[in-house]
Design an enzyme around this catalytic site. Structure first.
Site, PDB file in Angstrom:
ATOM      1  N   PRO A 340       0.832  -1.227   0.011  1.00 13.91           N
ATOM      2  CA  PRO A 340       0.023   0.071   0.034  1.00 13.91           C
ATOM      3  C   PRO A 340       0.859   1.231  -0.116  1.00 13.91           C
ATOM      4  O   PRO A 340       1.555   1.580   0.784  1.00 13.91           O
ATOM      5  CB  PRO A 340      -0.518  -0.215   1.276  1.00 13.91           C
ATOM      6  CG  PRO A 340       0.150  -1.081   2.195  1.00 13.91           C
ATOM      7  CD  PRO A 340       0.989  -1.845   1.255  1.00 13.91           C
ATOM      8  N   ASP A 495       5.943   2.664   1.393  1.00 14.43           N
ATOM      9  CA  ASP A 495       4.957   1.733   1.865  1.00 14.43           C
ATOM     10  C   ASP A 495       4.235   2.404   3.236  1.00 14.43           C
ATOM     11  O   ASP A 495       5.045   2.374   4.046  1.00 14.43           O
ATOM     12  CB  ASP A 495       5.821   0.349   2.295  1.00 14.43           C
ATOM     13  CG  ASP A 495       5.020  -0.713   2.507  1.00 14.43           C
ATOM     14  OD1 ASP A 495       3.920  -0.631   3.022  1.00 14.43           O
ATOM     15  OD2 ASP A 495       5.441  -1.779   2.777  1.00 14.43           O
ATOM     16  N   HIS A 496       2.990   2.490   3.266  1.00 19.52           N
ATOM     17  CA  HIS A 496       2.228   3.014   4.330  1.00 19.52           C
ATOM     18  C   HIS A 496       2.179   2.156   5.525  1.00 19.52           C
ATOM     19  O   HIS A 496       2.072   2.506   6.685  1.00 19.52           O
ATOM     20  CB  HIS A 496       0.925   3.435   3.752  1.00 19.52           C
ATOM     21  CG  HIS A 496       0.435   4.597   4.730  1.00 19.52           C
ATOM     22  ND1 HIS A 496       0.425   4.642   5.891  1.00 19.52           N
ATOM     23  CD2 HIS A 496      -0.151   5.697   4.043  1.00 19.52           C
ATOM     24  CE1 HIS A 496       0.194   5.998   6.192  1.00 19.52           C
ATOM     25  NE2 HIS A 496      -0.281   6.626   5.028  1.00 19.52           N
ATOM     26  N   ARG A 497       2.529   0.946   5.298  1.00 20.87           N
ATOM     27  CA  ARG A 497       2.643  -0.127   6.385  1.00 20.87           C
ATOM     28  C   ARG A 497       4.050   0.329   7.396  1.00 20.87           C
ATOM     29  O   ARG A 497       3.915  -0.015   8.593  1.00 20.87           O
ATOM     30  CB  ARG A 497       2.624  -1.548   6.206  1.00 20.87           C
ATOM     31  CG  ARG A 497       1.414  -1.778   5.517  1.00 20.87           C
ATOM     32  CD  ARG A 497       1.971  -3.201   4.684  1.00 20.87           C
ATOM     33  NE  ARG A 497       2.926  -3.053   3.612  1.00 20.87           N
ATOM     34  CZ  ARG A 497       3.208  -4.354   2.925  1.00 20.87           C
ATOM     35  NH1 ARG A 497       2.632  -5.402   2.994  1.00 20.87           N
ATOM     36  NH2 ARG A 497       4.066  -4.213   2.220  1.00 20.87           N
TER      37      ARG A 497
END
Ligand SMILES: Cc1cc2nc3c(=O)[nH]c(=O)nc-3n(C[C@H](O)[C@H](O)[C@H](O)COP(=O)(O)OP(=O)(O)OC[C@H]3O[C@@H](n4cnc5c(N)ncnc54)[C@H](O)[C@@H]3O)c2cc1C
Length: 1021
Positions: A340, A495-497
């Site tokens: 994401p 990466d939004h994680r």
């Protein structure tokens, strides 16, 4: 009988938790030599060898073929003698599927392999394909796995021919992996024999490439045809393990999938397929005899998870096969789609970095990598990675991958490792070496595997904007586009994680700052004046010590400089309201005070001095005026254009000089006019040196009382017509203490209130404590700490100061006037900094140690940038700004700065205290000597206080000298030289100091500290 040694299921990949016994390469009872391969096991990624690093005999209990054993679990034992061998086999309770056809087939294949002992299962692939193998096989040359994403390799060339004698360590072939062309090395002696894999053929990892046979007469020269070896290439092979595991379940408790028709599958593969609902018929196996392995199943499942919801459009035509590298990129990029991501862009002007990199001979790519690493150190999450499932890998090593075009097309991404700690020269040399080999695809696996951050620079290809796709195993990729009028777009896809938007934005802003201000980490960038036609090369705003020193250095180098001063004469606060007038008063106070010592030397009749205030003031004003006139004459003489007026920014290359209210009284702090009269001046560079006036906090009544003269500041105290009989001083910093003691020496009764629990917060603790003690012994001076002033009421001659004491009790005293010495703060609003794009933080202009502001061609020096608000600090920063504008390498270093507090005795400091050194991680030691043992001090009866030397224990260099003594203002000069030159204790100890002077103390202290350090080091040994 000795304890048997357990051969344990090795952890052959970082995600492996269990393994399946595929073959036993040695039988129970066989003699084992260190380095022997005793078994092959199937991990979650491949079939791999189990090597033993002990001599002895293979012994049971032994895990059966096909059994699943947890990592670390015993699979067999090594005993020291044949007599101790146990023939026991452990029943395979968990995984063996007895009675199944396919299993029987697999088992029988394994059994054949076992009987032949020297032919591991993977090598059976070759037997099935060609059915010809030479006699006397010593070992098989197999396609090595040279990166963790590699599943196949292309045979580029053979370095040896069938029949050639092979020595241990010989390179026999070159293969192209998904990342580079690499050597295939052989670790057994013998002769190279066919069948050898055809050049250009694709061989799966572990697949047969050739044989090594015992003797030359056993060599065969057959070629293993490309069609055969390519047949076993795994689909979706290059999907990274990380991305696969995210969508994959372990196989510990599952119903096996149905056996594929006409194919073989290992039990573990069936189990994994069953659990993940994979149809084995749709899979091409890469294992023995084309058997489907768990790894093959995972590859399919990994790709399937990635593609879930996506439809592959059928494309008409007859497509060519992708090369290994194309496939690797394709699979890696596809698996990135599960990430994401989001994009953030910031523009940076690269000019300064390009200049600095060129001047220091560093490649721009390396400079960018280093800038990224420096920014990552501040914002580490950019460098972390998501690890399936639900884990974050936090790492400190910054290993940056940067794409290089390979000869013959395609991109290779070599990794510049240790960017966070290696210096630019080291990185530059590494990069040169990497690039050379990357172009010809000759990188080693650790040179392209596992970057922690990736940079893609298409700016050099003229791309105005793009973003890039991060690869699994990284959290972010930086896309650099080409510079436009707004600068060069730096786009992070993250990466939004792992990293959120704010973190990425902060990272990009730090990166921008590093790129635009590279002096601190690359070196000088050359002259800072941008090309253009300006009224002046440099405009300096403010003519105090900071502005004047800067302007003089600039004209000395031939630049056209205007110095704008709101006052009619240069000198700033230092000359007109600070250092010089206060020291004139101090000198008068010293004369009075010193009379008390006369009797000590037998001089009498001098003990009743009388202060003539008007005479003192005449002298003081005369000194200021003379110095001011001298300074202006010199400034004009060195061709500085002195312009009186109040400057404010119109834009980042223009100031307006307001001349509507020109101050005539040089002793007054000027105030700006209404802006109705003035001129605009354009500049290449500007230097802001506007100082910091006294700050009076919002205490009830204080501001009103300033109007009446009941409250004075360092700006207005000079208007006093006589020394007040009773004086209140608020603030126990340098200015407050100096004023308090001067007036007590003049005869005033002085009460000083300090809000903190100690005076002189910036001075070394022991020095400040002793000074407090001496000041409290003064007959007319009371110092009250932890006292919070609540209100000021009354008129000059009757001022009531109310405060709360340390116990919270309300108290008050009455005096004739109060001096507020509660700090100094820049006034920034009238400068209109926003029009020039200059940033400030908490009321001070932010500037680097090269004195650059957030606008690369605008500088700020002195009190206006905070830190030590001292005249020599401002002067030094002025010279630093000038040097930076001129393109020279000069930075301000607060760790070598100094100061004197002109009390009696005087307090002084150069460099660091032990406390400060420790906070910086320096193991420091100090030595001190009391003034009471010094002959000169005894003669003049100036025995209060001490001198301390602080040294770095490791380097034995002097890093600090601290003073509480009369004459510290001259003694400190030697301390300044020690610290700024980084002298060692030995150098100080060996210097010849004149006798009788107090400078002898430095040599004595250095010798003592040296001797102590020597002894403590000896004792430690
Ligand atoms: C009582 C007292 C005693 C001190 N004693 C010492 C000491 O013993 N040793 C020491 O090192 N330091 C001492 N200081 C501190 C020292 O005076 C300052 O640190 C020093 O003057 C700062 O220099 P500067 O160039 O940054 O600013 P300043 O000296 O303040 O000069 C800035 C000048 O710019 C002018 N200006 C402001 N805005 C504008 C504008 N927009 N356009 C044009 N001109 C403008 C100001 O009016 C001022 O003249 C003392 C200060 C005080 C108050």
């Amino acid at each position: 009988m000795s304890e048997p040694y357990a051969i344990k299921m090795p952890q052959l990949s970082d995600t492996m938790t269990e393994g399946v016994i595929v073959t036993w390469e040695k039988e129970i009872g066989a003699e084992i030599k260190r380095g022997d391969i005793v078994a092959t096991v199937e991990t979650d990624k491949a079939i791999m060898d189990v090597e033993v690093f002990r001599d002895g005999f293979l012994s049971g209990p032994m895990e059966a073929v096909d059994s699943t054993v947890l990592v670390g679990g015993a699979i067999a034992y090594i005993v020291v003698s044949a007599a101790e061998v146990s023939q026991d086999a452990v029943a395979n309770t968990s995984d063996t599927e007895s009675g199944s056809d396919s299993n029987t087939q697999t088992d029988s294949a394994v059994a054949v392999a076992q009987q032949q002992t020297e032919v591991p299962v993977v090598e059976v692939v070759a037997e099935s394909e060609q059915a010809i193998s030479p006699e006397g096989v010593v070992t098989m040359v197999k396609m090595p796995q040279l990166s963790d994403t590699m599943t196949e390799g292309v045979v580029v060339g053979w370095k040896k021919s069938p029949g050639d004698k092979i020595e241990r360590g010989d390179i026999v072939a070159e293969v192209e992996t998904d990342k580079a062309v690499m050597d295939v090395e052989v670790f057994k002696e013998g002769y190279l024999s066919g069948p050898i894999a055809e050049i250009d053929s694709v061989v799966p990892v572990g697949g047969l490439m050739a044989y090594i046979v015992k003797s030359a007469d056993q060599v065969i020269t057959d070629i293993l045809k490309a069609s055969a070896s390519t047949a076993s290439v795994a689909p979706a092979a290059a999907v990274s393990s990380a991305s696969m595991t995210s969508s994959f379940s372990p196989a510990s408790a599952s119903q096996p999938a149905n056996r594929p028709s006409g194919k073989k599958a290992t039990p573990y593969a069936r189990k994994v397929a069953g659990l993940n609902d994979v149809d084995l018929n749709a899979i091409q196996g890469t294992g023995p005899n084309g058997a489907i392995t768990a790894s093959d199943v995972r590859n399919v499942e990994g790709s399937r998870a990635t593609m879930r919801g996506m439809v592959e459009a059928p494309v008409p035509g007859d497509g060519r096969k992708m090369s290994a590298m194309e496939k690797a990129v394709s699979h890696s990029m596809t698996s990135s789609l599960t990430m994401p991501t989001f994009n953030v862009t910031v523009n940076a002007k690269p000019g300064a970095m390009l200049k600095a990199a060129k001047a220091s001979g560093v490649s721009v790519t390396v400079a960018i990598a280093k800038a990224c690493a420096l920014a990552i150190v501040k914002h580490p999450s950019i460098n972390w990675a998501y690890q399936p499932t639900d884990k974050i890998i936090e790492r400190n090593n910054v290993d940056i991958g940067m794409a290089v075009a390979a000869d013959g097309g395609g991109l290779v991404v070599p990794i510049l490792r240790g960017c966070e700690h290696n210096d630019l020269e080291t990185l530059n040399n590494s990069w040169k070496d990497l690039v050379g080999r990357a172009r010809t695809r000759r990188l080693k696996p650790d040179e392209y595997a596992h970057p922690t951050f990736v940079v893609s620079n298409m700016g050099m290809l003229g791309v105005s904007y793009f973003d890039a796709i991060p690869t699994p195993g990284t959290a972010a990729i930086l896309a650099i586009s080409s510079a436009g009028s707004e600068g060069m777009p730096l786009t992070i896809t993250a990466d939004h994680r792992v990293a959120n938007g704010a973190e990425v934005a902060m990272f990009l802003n730090t990166l921008k700052e590093k790129i635009e201000q590279p002096e601190d980490w690359i070196g000088p960038v050359g002259p800072a004046i941008p090309a253009g036609t300006w009224d002046y090369d440099v405009v300096v705003i403010g003519a105090g010590p900071g502005g004047e020193d800067c302007a003089r250095d600039l004209t000395a180098h031939g630049l056209k400089v205007a110095m704008i001063s709101d006052a009619p004469f240069p000198g700033g606060e230092c000359l007109w309201r600070g250092c010089i007038p206060s020291k004139a008063w101090r000198a008068a106070a010293d004369r009075i005070r010193d009379r008390a010592h006369d009797k000590h030397l037998g001089v009498t009749g001098t003990t009743k001095p009388v202060l003539d205030w008007s005479l003192l003031e005449k002298t003081r004003r005369n000194i200021l005026e003379t110095r001011g006139e001298m300074a202006l004459k010199t400034d004009k003489g060195v061709k500085i254009k002195f312009i009186q007026g109040f400057a404010s920014f119109v834009d980042d290359h223009t100031v307006f000089v307001d001349q509507s209210n020109l101050e005539k009284d040089r002793h007054q702090r000027p105030v700006p006019g209404d802006g109705k009269k003035g001129e605009q001046i354009s500049f290449g560079c500007a230097v802001i040196a506007t100082g910091a006036p006294p700050f009076v906090p919002p205490i009830e009544g204080a501001h009103n009382a300033m109007g009446s003269g009941a409250v004075l500041t360092s700006d207005t105290v000079w208007t006093l017509k006589e020394a007040p009989k009773r004086l209140g001083v608020i603030g126990g910093g340098a200015i407050g203490l100096e004023m308090a003691q001067i007036f007590q020496d003049f005869g005033s009764k002085v009460t000083l209130l300090e809000g903190q629990d100690r005076i002189l917060a910036e001075v070394e603790t022991e020095i400040a404590t002793h000074l407090t003690k001496y000041l409290n012994e003064e007959p007319r001076l009371t110092i009250i700490t932890s006292a919070m002033v609540k209100s000021i009421k009354g008129e000059p001659g009757n001022v009531k100061v109310s405060y709360q004491d340390a116990d919270g009790k309300g108290r008050s005293f009455t005096c004739d006037a109060v001096i507020f010495a509660t700090g100094k703060r820049p006034i920034l609003e009238p400068l209109a900094l926003d029009k020039a794009g200059v940033n400030s933080d908490k009321g001070i202009i932010t500037a680097s140690n090269r004195c650059r502001t957030s606008k690369a061609h605008i500088f700020a020096v002195g009190d206006v940038i905070g830190g030590l608000m001292l005249a020599h600090t401002a002067g030094q920063q002025g010279r630093v700004a000038a040097a930076t504008i001129l393109g020279e390498d000069f930075a301000y270093n607060q760790d070598k700065d100094c100061g004197v507090i002109f009390t009696r005795p005087q307090a002084g400091f150069v460099g660091l205290s032990v406390e400060q050194a420790k906070a910086k991680g320096i193991d420091a030691a100090e030595i001190k000597m009391p003034m009471s043992i010094d002959a000169k001090a005894m003669i003049t009866n100036e025995t209060q206080g001490m001198i301390k030397i602080v040294a770095d224990k490791q380097t034995q260099r002097v890093i600090g000298v601290h003073f509480l003594t009369d004459h510290a203002d001259t003694l400190i000069g030697e301390g300044v030289m020690m610290v700024s030159a980084g002298m060692t204790l030995e150098q100080v100890a060996q210097a010849i100091h004149p006798h009788p002077t107090q400078t002898e103390m430095f040599g004595e202290m250095a010798r003592r500290l040296l001797s102590r350090l020597r002894r403590t080091q000896k004792a430690k040994r």
